[in-house]
Design an enzyme around this catalytic site. Structure first.
Site, PDB file in Angstrom:
ATOM      1  N   SER A 182      28.537  18.201   6.207  1.00  0.00           N
ATOM      2  CA  SER A 182      27.440  18.849   6.954  1.00  0.00           C
ATOM      3  C   SER A 182      26.555  19.702   6.058  1.00  0.00           C
ATOM      4  O   SER A 182      26.115  20.795   6.449  1.00  0.00           O
ATOM      5  CB  SER A 182      28.000  19.663   8.131  1.00  0.00           C
ATOM      6  OG  SER A 182      28.634  18.796   9.051  1.00  0.00           O
TER       7      SER A 182
ATOM      8  N   LYS B 139      26.742   5.787   2.865  1.00  0.00           N
ATOM      9  CA  LYS B 139      27.775   5.099   3.665  1.00  0.00           C
ATOM     10  C   LYS B 139      27.226   3.728   4.085  1.00  0.00           C
ATOM     11  O   LYS B 139      26.512   3.113   3.304  1.00  0.00           O
ATOM     12  CB  LYS B 139      28.190   5.979   4.840  1.00  0.00           C
ATOM     13  CG  LYS B 139      28.587   7.395   4.380  1.00  0.00           C
ATOM     14  CD  LYS B 139      29.173   8.251   5.451  1.00  0.00           C
ATOM     15  CE  LYS B 139      29.526   9.620   4.846  1.00  0.00           C
ATOM     16  NZ  LYS B 139      30.140  10.521   5.812  1.00  0.00           N
TER      17      LYS B 139
HETATM   18  P1  13P Z   1      27.841  14.537   6.174  1.00  0.00           P
HETATM   19  O1  13P Z   1      26.918  15.174   5.182  1.00  0.00           O
HETATM   20  O2  13P Z   1      27.133  13.586   7.108  1.00  0.00           O
HETATM   21  O3  13P Z   1      28.684  15.550   6.888  1.00  0.00           O
HETATM   22  O4  13P Z   1      28.853  13.598   5.349  1.00  0.00           O
HETATM   23  C1  13P Z   1      29.525  14.125   4.271  1.00  0.00           C
HETATM   24  C2  13P Z   1      30.164  13.017   3.525  1.00  0.00           C
HETATM   25  O5  13P Z   1      31.124  12.421   3.967  1.00  0.00           O
HETATM   26  C3  13P Z   1      29.557  12.644   2.234  1.00  0.00           C
HETATM   27  O6  13P Z   1      30.416  11.810   1.523  1.00  0.00           O
END
Ligand code: 13P
Length: 260
Positions: free
Chosen positions: A221, A15
């Site tokens: 998660s 991200k």
């Molecule tokens: P998390 O693993 O932080 O929950 O995020 C999942 C996600 O959106 C991966 O694209």
């Protein structure tokens, strides 16, 4: 390809995290922790922000690290007056293999729709890369019992009109929105039943060969504690990992934790 040959794909979606300098340090540390056997068992892709793609590519190439490079988004046109956008051709030139398309954060905050997702999927495939098509329901839709119809609808729209040979290569990420960044992953039973419904819809729309070949990731998660169980499910072939992919040691731990 049959069930037996669907190699698990574990993808780190960073991200909006890590500068290109952080990214270089990450890759060096991460690669050091993985063995040839880890790479044989599990395919790994890293999805840094656009600003770090070239740096990560250079380290992967220079050190011959068998980790795939991935992007987090793409525009559907090859070029043009689209200030701030990045085309599939630009990504392909950087040896990008996988491109995340339709992440729920883009649908929620940046106006991504089933229609733009579909255009992006075609652009990624046309440039010789593989889309990771994200689908997932919110909490209200889940409570209303609408999960399967919603995610199948999202996938149908994303893959409409794509040739079966191309569909077979696509990766789907089932990411329930309520599970993202909350520490509350879907139960293995829920992940399996949604993944099975997604695979079945691909088989119906694009043929059983495509249904059998398509890889389905679970996301939301994911940690070292639940990854093994998710990957043991018959229709889950990988994971799309957010928070637990940001630290090199933690993310490497997810992959090495899959050793037999
Ligand atoms: P998390 O693993 O932080 O929950 O995020 C999942 C996600 O959106 C991966 O694209």
């Amino acid at each position: 390809m049959s069930t037996l040959t669907r190699k698990p794909l574990v993808s780190g979606n960073w991200k909006m995290h890590h500068t290109h300098l952080d990214a270089i340090a990450f890759v060096q540390k991460f690669a050091f922790s993985l063995t040839v056997e880890d790479h044989r068992r599990t395919e790994v892709s890293l999805h840094p922000p656009f600003t770090a793609l070239r740096s990560v590519q250079t380290v992967l190439d220079a050190d011959r690290i068998p980790v795939a490079l991935g992007a987090q988004d793409v525009h559907w046109e090859d070029k043009g007056a689209y200030t701030g956008e990045i085309s599939a051709l630009m990504l392909a030139k950087l040896n990008v293999t996988y491109v995340i398309v339709g992440h729920s954060e883009r649908r929620q905050h940046f106006g991504e729709t089933d229609e733009t997702v579909s255009k992006k999927v075609r652009a990624v495939l046309a440039a010789g890369m593989i889309p990771i098509v994200c689908v997932g329901e919110g909490e209200a839709e889940r409570d209303a019992g609408a999960t399967e119809s919603l995610v199948v609808g999202q996938l149908r729209a994303a893959l409409a009109g794509v040739a079966p040979e191309a569909v077979a290569k696509v990766v789907v990420a089932y990411e329930p929105i309520w599970a993202i960044g909350t520490g509350k992953a879907a139960t293995p039973d829920d992940a399996q039943s949604v993944a099975a419904a997604l695979r079945e819809s691909v088989a119906v729309d694009h043929g059983t060969g495509s249904g059998n070949s398509i890889r389905i990731q679970y996301g939301g998660s994911v940690t070292a504690d639940n990854l093994g169980e998710m990957l043991g499910l018959p229709d889950v072939d990988g994971a799309l990992v957010g928070g637990a992919s940001l630290d090199a040691e933690v993310f490497a731990g997810l992959v090495t934790g899959l050793r037999g």
